[in-house]
Design an enzyme around this catalytic site. Structure first.
Site, PDB file in Angstrom:
ATOM      1  N   THR A  43       0.823  -1.201   0.000  1.00 35.14           N
ATOM      2  CA  THR A  43       0.000   0.000   0.000  1.00 35.14           C
ATOM      3  C   THR A  43       0.857   1.250   0.000  1.00 35.14           C
ATOM      4  O   THR A  43       0.685   2.149  -0.829  1.00 35.14           O
ATOM      5  CB  THR A  43      -0.925   0.001   1.229  1.00 35.14           C
ATOM      6  OG1 THR A  43      -1.619  -1.249   1.296  1.00 35.14           O
ATOM      7  CG2 THR A  43      -1.920   1.144   1.165  1.00 35.14           C
ATOM      8  N   GLU A  64       9.613  -6.576  -4.188  1.00 35.35           N
ATOM      9  CA  GLU A  64       8.434  -7.146  -3.531  1.00 35.35           C
ATOM     10  C   GLU A  64       8.608  -8.647  -3.336  1.00 35.35           C
ATOM     11  O   GLU A  64       9.003  -9.357  -4.270  1.00 35.35           O
ATOM     12  CB  GLU A  64       7.183  -6.861  -4.363  1.00 35.35           C
ATOM     13  CG  GLU A  64       5.940  -7.639  -3.976  1.00 35.35           C
ATOM     14  CD  GLU A  64       5.530  -7.461  -2.529  1.00 35.35           C
ATOM     15  OE1 GLU A  64       4.997  -8.430  -1.949  1.00 35.35           O
ATOM     16  OE2 GLU A  64       5.734  -6.364  -1.965  1.00 35.35           O
ATOM     17  N   ASN A 121      -8.001  -6.370   1.633  1.00 34.69           N
ATOM     18  CA  ASN A 121      -8.584  -5.923   2.899  1.00 34.69           C
ATOM     19  C   ASN A 121     -10.108  -5.821   2.782  1.00 34.69           C
ATOM     20  O   ASN A 121     -10.696  -6.164   1.759  1.00 34.69           O
ATOM     21  CB  ASN A 121      -7.972  -4.583   3.339  1.00 34.69           C
ATOM     22  CG  ASN A 121      -8.245  -3.452   2.345  1.00 34.69           C
ATOM     23  OD1 ASN A 121      -9.072  -3.569   1.455  1.00 34.69           O
ATOM     24  ND2 ASN A 121      -7.538  -2.353   2.507  1.00 34.69           N
ATOM     25  N   VAL A 266      14.066  -9.449   0.629  1.00 33.34           N
ATOM     26  CA  VAL A 266      15.146  -8.597   1.121  1.00 33.34           C
ATOM     27  C   VAL A 266      15.617  -9.154   2.453  1.00 33.34           C
ATOM     28  O   VAL A 266      14.822  -9.374   3.378  1.00 33.34           O
ATOM     29  CB  VAL A 266      14.683  -7.138   1.273  1.00 33.34           C
ATOM     30  CG1 VAL A 266      15.747  -6.303   1.986  1.00 33.34           C
ATOM     31  CG2 VAL A 266      14.387  -6.547  -0.103  1.00 33.34           C
ATOM     32  N   HIS A 561      -4.954  -5.039  11.416  1.00 30.00           N
ATOM     33  CA  HIS A 561      -4.546  -3.636  11.377  1.00 30.00           C
ATOM     34  C   HIS A 561      -3.294  -3.434  12.235  1.00 30.00           C
ATOM     35  O   HIS A 561      -3.271  -2.586  13.130  1.00 30.00           O
ATOM     36  CB  HIS A 561      -5.664  -2.724  11.889  1.00 30.00           C
ATOM     37  CG  HIS A 561      -6.948  -2.830  11.154  1.00 30.00           C
ATOM     38  ND1 HIS A 561      -8.165  -2.501  11.707  1.00 30.00           N
ATOM     39  CD2 HIS A 561      -7.217  -3.217   9.876  1.00 30.00           C
ATOM     40  CE1 HIS A 561      -9.127  -2.692  10.831  1.00 30.00           C
ATOM     41  NE2 HIS A 561      -8.578  -3.132   9.709  1.00 30.00           N
TER      42      HIS A 561
END
Length: 624
Positions: A43, A64, A121, A266, A561
Site C-alpha cells: 500500500t 516485492e 482488505n 530482502v 490492522h
C-alpha cells in the site's frame, strides 16, 4: 469484514484489467544502483514509488516478496477479502501463544503480493478523529511539526478520488457527505454502492436515540459518531481500488526510471562505516543460500515499506534494533534502537455481546446474496435492467465510532484514572528497555485523555444489516506487544509475533463497558420489535469477572490492522523514526508504512496508510 459485493461477479461477468506494465523478469535485469530502493511493493511502497518517479528525475526500484496477481481473488470487490486466506497472496503463520487469552495462538495475516494488504482488505475507507493525529504530534512536544490533523488532512485529500453516492441512495438512507474533506486527483477511488441492506437504515437511526451520539457531516470530518463511509472501489469498472492499479498499473512501463521486481526476499539493509544505508541484499524467494545473496545500491535512500510485521524483522536482521536481541542472533549491532519491534498494536475484535434478531423484518440481508434464490433472481433481473451501471451491494459501509464517556457515562472517569495511575512498565513485556517504557508512559498519559474525551472514538460497531450482529472493534487497546526475529534464524523463519492481548487489566475494564453498552443499544425501544436475543456471552453473564472470562476465550487480538513497531516518536521515548521518517542513528534509511504509527487511529488503518505515504513522498523529495 467484507464491505462490498459486486453483483456482476455473482452473475458470472468478468472484468479484466489491461495495459499492465512489465515487471523485471530476472535479477540480472536489476541495475547496480538506483536513487531509491523501496523494500515492499504494498500500500505505502507503491504510493511512494509513484510519487518519486512521476517527475522523471529519480530512479526507483521496488523489491516485492510476493507476486503480481490480477485474478478475481484480488480485483473483484465481492471476493477480494477472501484473498487474505490465500497462501499465494498472504503471509499466514501462527502468533506466539496469547497468555491472557487461554494460551491460544492466532493467524498472522498480512499481504504478500504487489499491492500488499490493500489488495485483500475489507475495503473500509474511514479515517481517525482529529485528536488521533494531534496526539501523534504531541509526542514531540514543542518540537512537533507536520503530523497534526491540519497537517495531514491535505494528504488524506490527495490520497483519494472521492465519488459522491447516488442521490437517491443518500436521501433514502440519510447518508451525509461533504466533498471539502476529499480530493479528486488520485487514482485510488472511494465510492459508494448502488444498493444497501434495508435494515442498516434502522440500525443507524437507532443510535440517534442514545444521548450524545452525533451524526458527523462526513466520515472524513475527523469527528466521532455514527456515519456512512465509502469503500475502496473504482465505480467505473466496479473493481477493487488498491495501490497496484492506483499507483503502478499503466505507470511503471511508461517510466523508464521505475523498475519493479517480485518474488524477492530482502534480507537486510547494507551500511557503510558511517551508518549510511547504501543498499540492500536479497535472494529469490525460496532460496536460503546466504552466500548467493544479491545486492543493489541506493544512491539517496533505502525506504522500508515491508509493513508492521516485516519492516522490524528486516531492520533487526540488519543490525538496527534492541542490542540484546541482536547479540542473541549473532548480528553485528549497527544501531542499538530498542523500539524496533516494540510498541506492537492491533485493533481487537469479537469483543462485544452478539445478538440475533428473532423477528427480522422481511427484507434482504447480506447472506441472501448467496443463499436466497428469490433474492438472487431479483438481483439478477435488476442487474439485467441496469446495464449502464453494474449493481453494487454493500454489506456494511456504515457504523458507530463512539467516545468512551458515551459508552460508559458513569465509569469512564474512574477507569481512565485507574489506567493513568499504573506504573508505566507494569504490564509491558519483562525487561522492556527504559526508553520504551518512557514512550509508553507518554502514550499512557495521552490515551487516558482519549478515554475521557468526547471527541475521540474508542468503540466501533461495524454494522452489517443482518439478523446476526456481533462486529464490535476496540479502537485503542492499551496492551502492547512485540515483533522479534527468531535468533536462531533471523532471515528465513517468520518473526515471533506477540500481541500480548489483554495483558493490561485496563483493557478488560474497557471491554466490560463495551458489552454493557452493546446490550443497552439492543434494548432501545426502536429495536425491540425485532426481538433481539443475546447469543453470547449470554444475558445471564453480568458479573464483570464472568464477562472477562468469556472475552479471554473468544476475543481475537487482530482485525489485521497491525501498527507501531517502528514508531514515529522521539528517540528518548523509544521511537524508531523521527518526524522526517528517517531511522535514528542512520543516514539514508527511512520507514514508510503502518509500523511508524505511534498508536492506533480511531478508525481502520487503510486510509491513514495512504495519507502517511503521500506525506512521506513529499518529505523524501524535500530532502533532495
Amino acid at each position: 469484514m467484507v464491505a462490498f459485493s459486486k453483483l456482476s461477479a455473482l452473475c458470472g461477468l468478468a472484468a479484466v484489467a489491461s495495459g499492465l506494465p512489465t515487471i523485471l523478469q530476472r535479477t540480472d535485469q536489476v541495475k547496480d544502483q538506483y536513487d531509491y530502493v523501496i523494500v515492499g511493493g504494498g500500500t505505502a511502497g507503491l504510493t511512494v514509488a509513484d510519487r518519486l518517479t512521476e517527475s522523471g528525475k529519480y530512479s526507483v526500484l521496488v523489491i516485492e516478496y510476493g507476486v503480481f496477481q490480477n485474478g478475481s481473488a484480488v480485483t473483484t470487490v465481492g471476493l477480494g477479502f477472501l484473498g487474505i486466506t490465500d497462501p499465494a497472496l498472504s503471509f499466514n503463520f501462527s502468533s506466539a501463544p496469547q497468555t491472557s487469552l487461554g494460551g491460544r495462538s492466532f493467524p498472522v495475516l498480512v499481504g504478500k503480493m504487489l499491492g500488499g494488504s490493500s489488495g485483500h482488505n475489507g475495503m473500509q475507507v474511514h479515517r481517525g478523529q482529529k485528536e488521533d493525529y494531534d496526539r501523534w504530534s504531541s509526542y514531540f512536544g514543542s518540537n512537533s511539526c507536520g503530523w497534526g490533523w491540519d497537517d495531514i488532512l491535505p494528504y488524506f485529500k490527495k490520497a483519494w478520488h472521492f465519488h459522491p453516492p447516488n442521490k437517491d441512495l443518500a436521501t433514502q438512507n440519510g447518508i451525509k457527505y461533504d466533498a471539502k474533506y476529499w480530493g479528486t486527483s488520485s487514482n485510488i477511488h472511494a465510492s459508494w454502492p448502488t444498493f444497501t441492506w434495508s435494515f442498516l437504515k434502522t440500525e443507524m437511526a437507532a443510535f440517534g436515540d442514545i444521548p450524545g451520539v452525533q451524526y458527523p457531516p462526513d466520515s472524513g470530518a475527523g469527528q466521532p459518531g455514527a456515519f456512512w463511509y465509502p469503500t475502496s472501489a473504482d465505480p467505473g469498472p466496479v473493481l477493487r481500488s488498491f495501490s497496484r492499479p492506483g499507483h503502478w498499473d499503466g505507470i511503471s512501463d511508461a517510466r523508464p526510471n521505475y523498475h519493479t521486481i517480485t518474488g524477492q526476499q530482502v534480507l537486510k539493509v547494507l551500511f557503510d562505516k558511517q551508518n549510511r544505508a547504501t543498499g540492500v541484499s536479497y535472494l529469490p524467494v525460496g532460496s536460503t543460500n546466504l552466500s548467493a545473496a544479491l545486492s543493489v545500491k541506493a544512491k539517496k535512500e533505502v525506504i522500508m515499506a515491508a509493513g508492521t510485521i516485516h519492516t522490524p524483522q528486516i531492520l533487526q536482521a540488519s543490525g538496527v534494533g534492541p542490542k540484546k536481541l541482536l547479540k542473541d542472533a549473532k548480528i553485528d549491532v549497527v544501531v542499538d534502537l530498542p523500539g524496533v519491534g516494540a510498541n506492537f498494536q492491533d485493533h481487537v475484535y469479537q469483543i462485544g455481546a452478539t445478538f440475533n434478531l428473532n423477528n427480522f423484518p422481511p427484507v434482504p440481508e447480506p447472506n441472501d446474496l448467496f443463499n436466497n434464490a428469490t433474492f438472487m433472481a431479483l438481483a439478477q433481473a435488476e442487474f439485467d435492467a441496469n446495464r449502464t451501471g453494474p449493481l453494487t451491494i454493500a454489506s456494511g459501509n456504515c457504523g458507530a465510532f463512539l467516545p468512551f464517556p458515551l459508552i460508559s457515562p458513569s465509569s469512564f472517569s474512574t477507569i481512565a484514572s485507574r489506567y493513568e495511575s499504573q506504573p508505566a512498565g507494569a504490564y509491558l513485556p519483562p525487561n522492556t528497555d527504559p526508553l520504551v517504557v518512557a514512550g509508553y508512559a507518554a502514550q499512557k498519559k495521552a490515551l487516558a485523555s482519549t478515554l475521557r474525551s468526547k471527541s475521540s472514538a474508542v468503540y466501533n460497531f461495524f454494522l452489517r444489516g443482518s439478523r446476526n450482529e456481533s462486529a464490535i472493534v476496540y479502537l485503542h487497546p492499551l496492551s502492547r506487544g512485540t515483533v522479534q526475529i527468531a535468533p536462531s534464524d533471523p532471515y528465513f523463519t517468520q518473526p515471533t509475533v506477540d500481541w500480548r492481548a489483554l495483558t493490561n487489566p485496563a483493557d478488560a475494564d474497557v471491554l466490560v463497558e463495551f458489552t454493557r453498552f452493546t446490550r443497552r443499544y439492543w434494548a432501545l425501544p426502536a429495536l425491540q420489535k425485532y426481538q433481539p436475543v443475546e447469543a453470547a456471552p449470554g444475558a445471564n453473564v453480568t458479573d464483570p469477572k464472568d464477562i472477562v472470562a468469556w472475552l479471554r476465550g473468544n476475543m481475537n487480538p487482530s482485525v489485521y490492522h497491525p501498527i507501531g513497531t517502528a514508531a514515529m516518536m522521539p528517540r528518548d521515548l523509544g521511537g524508531v523514526v523521527g518526524q522526517d521518517l528517517l531511522v535514528y542513528g542512520t543516514k539514508g534509511l527511512s520507514v514508510v508504512d503502518a509500523s511508524v504509527f505511534p498508536d492506533l487511529p480511531g478508525a481502520y488503518t487503510q486510509q491513514t496508510v495512504y495519507a502517511v505515504a503521500e506525506k512521506a513522498a513529499d518529505l523524501i523529495k524535500g530532502r533532495q
